[in-house]
Design an enzyme around this catalytic site. Sequence first.
Site, short mmCIF file in Angstrom:
data_model
loop_
_atom_site.label_atom_id
_atom_site.label_comp_id
_atom_site.label_asym_id
_atom_site.label_seq_id
_atom_site.Cartn_x
_atom_site.Cartn_y
_atom_site.Cartn_z
CB CYS A 183 4.17 -6.82 0.40
SG CYS A 183 4.42 -8.59 0.60
CB ILE A 204 5.38 -11.92 -3.83
CG1 ILE A 204 4.81 -11.66 -5.23
CG2 ILE A 204 6.74 -12.62 -3.92
CD1 ILE A 204 5.58 -10.61 -6.02
CG HIS A 237 3.88 -6.90 -4.35
ND1 HIS A 237 4.98 -6.12 -4.09
CD2 HIS A 237 3.99 -7.99 -3.58
CE1 HIS A 237 5.75 -6.73 -3.20
NE2 HIS A 237 5.17 -7.88 -2.88
CD GLU A 286 4.34 -3.04 -6.02
OE1 GLU A 286 3.23 -2.95 -5.47
OE2 GLU A 286 5.24 -3.81 -5.62
#
Length: 191
Positions: free
Chosen positions: A75, A129, A165, A167
Amino acid sequence: MKIGVLALQGAVREHIRHIELSGHEGVAIKRVEQLEDIDGLILPGGESTTLRRLMNLYGFKDALQQSSLPMFGTCAGLIVLAKDIVGEEGYLNKLDITVQRNSFGRQVDSFESELDIKGIAEDIEGVFIRAPHIESVRDNVDVLSTVGDKIVAVQEGKYLGVSFHPELTDDYRVTNYFIENIVRPAITEKV
Ligand code: GLN
């Protein structure tokens, strides 16, 4: 192997968890001197304008531009790795791509999508996001995944970049790919 996570901003602990799940040591990197001690570096998401400001402040821009470490940007981390950013100057110039920030529209700030990522898996859950997308890539860049007509994952040699993302889910296969398929061969080449 020892994998660093740039710890100026963003989901540092979550990345370290994925590194540990992959069976390696994760280190939060706060000072440039620590770069000498790691085999690869993850640049987490967050807000890329702030991230760039903090990287300038702590000397990471010069250090990373000169560094030959394998790097993985997620990102905002992808944005700082890019050579070109639409309407702004590129930053680390590691990935020969043009990125567009916040490119999935205001209405869809965040969404999830199942991704087919070349060389990794066909069923990776992508959490986006306020995500950027990769508008164009130059010749040596491998496109690994798309959402509709938007590129969301690329690799150029020892640099990996994704719009989402990884993670934030329990699935650590993207991080594991970075470590086993990019960092490990880079170390072997050095020896
Ligand atoms: N929208 C942010 C930027 O442009 C990136 C968002 C993220 O990292 N989740 O920097």
